[in-house]
Scaffold this motif. Structure first.
Motif, short mmCIF file in Angstrom:
data_model
loop_
_atom_site.label_atom_id
_atom_site.label_comp_id
_atom_site.label_asym_id
_atom_site.label_seq_id
_atom_site.Cartn_x
_atom_site.Cartn_y
_atom_site.Cartn_z
N GLU A 161 0.79 -1.23 0.00
CA GLU A 161 0.00 0.00 0.00
C GLU A 161 0.83 1.28 0.00
N ARG A 162 2.13 1.19 0.11
CA ARG A 162 2.93 2.40 0.23
C ARG A 162 2.82 3.26 -1.03
N VAL A 163 2.94 4.55 -0.83
CA VAL A 163 2.83 5.53 -1.91
C VAL A 163 4.22 6.08 -2.18
N VAL A 164 4.67 5.95 -3.43
CA VAL A 164 5.98 6.45 -3.85
C VAL A 164 5.75 7.71 -4.68
N LEU A 165 6.39 8.80 -4.28
CA LEU A 165 6.24 10.05 -5.02
C LEU A 165 6.80 9.89 -6.42
N ALA A 166 6.11 10.50 -7.38
CA ALA A 166 6.48 10.36 -8.79
C ALA A 166 7.90 10.88 -9.03
N SER A 167 8.60 10.23 -9.95
CA SER A 167 9.96 10.64 -10.29
C SER A 167 9.92 11.84 -11.22
N SER A 168 11.10 12.34 -11.55
CA SER A 168 11.22 13.54 -12.36
C SER A 168 10.68 13.31 -13.77
N LEU A 177 8.42 25.33 -15.27
CA LEU A 177 7.08 24.76 -15.38
C LEU A 177 7.08 23.26 -15.11
N ALA A 178 8.13 22.57 -15.56
CA ALA A 178 8.22 21.13 -15.33
C ALA A 178 8.33 20.82 -13.84
N ILE A 179 9.13 21.62 -13.13
CA ILE A 179 9.28 21.41 -11.68
C ILE A 179 7.96 21.71 -10.97
N GLU A 180 7.26 22.75 -11.39
CA GLU A 180 5.99 23.08 -10.75
C GLU A 180 4.95 21.98 -10.99
N ARG A 181 4.93 21.41 -12.19
CA ARG A 181 4.02 20.30 -12.47
C ARG A 181 4.35 19.09 -11.60
N ARG A 182 5.63 18.84 -11.43
CA ARG A 182 6.03 17.70 -10.60
C ARG A 182 5.58 17.88 -9.16
N VAL A 183 5.73 19.08 -8.61
CA VAL A 183 5.30 19.34 -7.23
C VAL A 183 3.79 19.20 -7.11
N THR A 241 1.94 17.23 -8.85
CA THR A 241 1.68 15.78 -8.86
C THR A 241 1.92 15.19 -7.47
N TRP A 242 2.98 15.62 -6.81
CA TRP A 242 3.26 15.13 -5.45
C TRP A 242 2.13 15.56 -4.50
N ILE A 243 1.65 16.78 -4.66
CA ILE A 243 0.58 17.26 -3.77
C ILE A 243 -0.67 16.39 -3.94
N LYS A 244 -1.00 16.03 -5.17
CA LYS A 244 -2.16 15.18 -5.41
C LYS A 244 -1.97 13.80 -4.77
N SER A 246 6.44 30.88 -5.88
CA SER A 246 5.30 30.21 -6.49
C SER A 246 4.16 30.05 -5.48
N LYS A 247 2.92 30.16 -5.96
CA LYS A 247 1.76 29.97 -5.11
C LYS A 247 1.56 28.51 -4.70
N VAL A 248 2.20 27.62 -5.43
CA VAL A 248 2.09 26.20 -5.11
C VAL A 248 2.74 25.89 -3.76
N LEU A 249 3.71 26.72 -3.38
CA LEU A 249 4.46 26.46 -2.15
C LEU A 249 3.55 26.49 -0.92
N LYS A 250 2.54 27.37 -0.91
CA LYS A 250 1.63 27.45 0.24
C LYS A 250 0.84 26.15 0.39
N THR A 251 0.36 25.60 -0.72
CA THR A 251 -0.37 24.34 -0.67
C THR A 251 0.53 23.22 -0.16
N TRP A 252 1.77 23.23 -0.61
CA TRP A 252 2.72 22.20 -0.15
C TRP A 252 2.94 22.29 1.36
N LYS A 253 3.07 23.51 1.88
CA LYS A 253 3.30 23.66 3.32
C LYS A 253 2.10 23.15 4.12
N ASP A 254 0.90 23.38 3.61
CA ASP A 254 -0.29 22.85 4.28
C ASP A 254 -0.27 21.32 4.30
N MET A 255 0.11 20.73 3.19
CA MET A 255 0.21 19.27 3.13
C MET A 255 1.27 18.75 4.09
N ASP A 256 2.40 19.44 4.14
CA ASP A 256 3.48 19.02 5.04
C ASP A 256 3.04 19.09 6.49
#
Length: 543
Positions: free
Chosen positions: A253-260, A284-290, A292-295, A354-364
């Motif tokens: 069941e473990r979840v592995v974060l998507a690779s680059s 843009l590629a790095i932002e898409r990857r992050v 994906t990790w958030i999802k 980036s505005k994505v960083l705030k969502t990431w901090k909430d997830m963390d």
């Protein structure tokens, strides 16, 4: 002498090919075929190729080998001139099993020897096949094939199937009539997926070793404090099997974060992060990857925060395994979130604001909170595990001494736990304890599910029912005493969960037991009327 042995082996092989096999050998061949998944004639081919008929014969003889460890796995079909000998202790009363040398991956053909009870046997196969180059150096082509052989589990790494044959009593002769009772088989599987081996060992422990240690006499019974020694061994085996079960679940069941993604390289420092800011495609590629990790992380959080779906008969072991799985899952996720790949991507987002960083901090923050909760709860559930083992290992009379200690631990959790002291969590735990007590009573009355109340003597069933009723009374009494202690202590919160919710199921079960006892009373009352001749006055008196 060697020629006679060789002729006897050839004769045995010819008889086996004709189907004229010793029924004891036939039984072993059939079980090996079922365990390894190959046909019976293929098992025989491997046995004859390895010259193992004589070793099987010694295994079946009294006073010889007490076990044989079979391996069926892919090995180097190489040539080995070295002979690996394992000498037995000459003073040992029970000789060890025949342990052949590990299939070698070296540059020469295997030549195996088997140590017997008094002397080492001659090698049955010692051949070499080398091809000489112009320089005079030996070269050999190494191929791999599936082999069934007997080996030493200490030196042979398991990559396929391992079948362990053991003797119930090595001093007793194995005959055609008792071979299925005297020879036991255990199987362990391995494979590319590590969960296969974990599942195999877990089932072996929980379905074979724990029940065997629990019901069979052993040397533990002759030691001082043998009951305590057996209890500690059983508790350790159950805990280890539980850890293996949790590990199996985590691996699946473990979840592995998507690779680059393509075009998004890993950022290893501030200089590289600043360089990425000048490349819009990389950014843009790095932002898409992050994103994906958030999802991925959000899906885990949603799953973990949903209402738990459990069976009606879940026990305290299920509660422990749930929190262990939860802790392991969030710990694995948290470790990935702290990896260099993630830190580099976050550094780029931080520099780009980036505005994505705030969502990431909430997830963390949510992951950190869930991990802290799981760690704290596992610590307290582990404390109660020691007193839950008797619920699985003892009959109702043996559980009674542990009930008060169980509630003392519940009171401790209620008083000092940060997350587990809520009424819903503690009531869920007590309900699971109640479920296991009911299950233990059912198994106790039915003799492990082998008997019914009608197939046993009524006097024995009455005694068992009284033990179950006493367990329920002790359970309720311990709860009341603990509740009164909490109410008498200033500053302590009292128990605030529904007693009917926790104990109602056990009360209904005991009501059924009382009905059975009443039925037995009626049967005893009228049994004299049906068994003998009754006079009219006796009949009227009975009415």
């Amino acid at each position: 002498m060697w020629e006679k042995l060789q002729k006897r082996r050839e004769e045995q092989e010819r008889r086996a090919r004709r189907g004229d096999t010793d029924p004891r050998y036939e039984y072993i061949f059939q079980v090996l075929a079922a365990c390894t998944g190959i046909a019976r004639h293929q098992v025989m081919d491997h046995v004859f190729e390895e010259n193992l008929l004589e070793e099987i014969s010694k295994f079946l003889m009294p006073g010889q080998y007490n076990n044989m460890i079979w391996f069926y796995q892919e090995c180097d079909d190489s040539l080995d001139d070295n002979v690996i000998q394992e000498e037995d202790d000459p003073e040992s009363k029970v000789p060890s099993s025949p342990l052949l040398s590990q299939p070698s991956s070296g540059p020469s053909r295997r030549s195996s020897t088997v140590s017997g009870p008094t002397e080492l046997h001659h090698s049955r196969r010692n051949s070499t096949a080398t091809e000489h180059t112009d320089d005079g150096e030996a070269e050999q082509e190494i191929s791999r094939r599936m082999r069934l052989f007997v080996g030493n589990p200490r030196t042979v790494p398991l990559t396929g199937v391992c079948v362990c044959m053991t003797r119930t009593n090595p001093q007793r002769s194995v005959t055609e009539e008792n071979v299925h009772r005297e020879v036991n088989f255990m199987m362990v599987k391995a494979g590319d997926d590590p969960t296969v081996l974990i599942r195999s060992v877990q089932r072996l422990l929980s379905r074979v070793f724990v029940p065997a240690v629990r019901v069979n006499p052993s040397d533990l019974d002759t030691w001082p404090g043998s009951v305590s020694a057996r209890d500690h061994l059983l508790a350790g085996l159950r805990s280890f099997a539980s850890c293996l079960h949790v590990s199996e679940s985590i691996m699946e069941e473990r979840v592995v974060l998507a690779s680059s993604d393509e075009g998004a390289e890993e950022v290893r420092g501030l200089t590289e992060a600043q360089a990425v800011l000048t490349q819009p495609d990389q950014m843009l590629a790095i932002e898409r990857r992050v994103l994906t990790w958030i999802k991925q992380i959000e899906s885990v959080l949603i799953e973990m925060e949903q209402l738990r779906q459990e069976t009606d008969d879940a026990g305290p072991q299920d509660e422990l395994e749930y929190w262990k799985r939860r802790m392991a899952k969030f710990k694995f996720l948290s470790k990935q979130m702290e990896s260099s790949q993630v830190r580099g991507a976050l550094l780029v987002l931080q520099l780009a604001r980036s505005k994505v960083l705030k969502t990431w901090k909430d997830m963390d923050t949510r992951v950190t909170h869930n991990l802290a909760e799981a760690k704290d709860n596992v610590k307290f559930v582990y404390a109660i595990e020691e007193y839950c083992h008797p619920l699985y290992l003892h009959d109702p009379p043996g559980m009674t001494p542990y009930i008060m200690m169980l509630f003392n631990t519940v009171r401790m959790i209620h008083s000092i736990s940060r997350y587990y002291n809520t009424s819903d969590k503690l009531s869920a735990l007590l309900i699971k304890i109640t479920n296991q007590m009911i299950r233990a009573c059912q198994v106790y009355i039915s003799c492990q599910g082998q008997e019914t109340i009608w197939s046993q003597a009524r006097s024995e069933v009455r005694v068992k029912i009284q033990h179950c009723l006493k367990l329920n009374a002790t359970y309720r009494s311990a709860y009341q005493k603990t509740k009164e202690k909490l109410e008498a202590m200033p500053g302590e919160r009292p128990f605030s969960f529904s007693e009917q919710y926790v104990f109602g199921k056990f009360e209904a079960f005991c009501c059924r037991l009382n009905n059975i006892t009443g039925l037995f009373d009626d049967i005893d009352k009228f049994s004299g009327f049906f068994e003998g001749r009754a006079e009219c006055e006796n009949f009227e008196s009975l009415l």
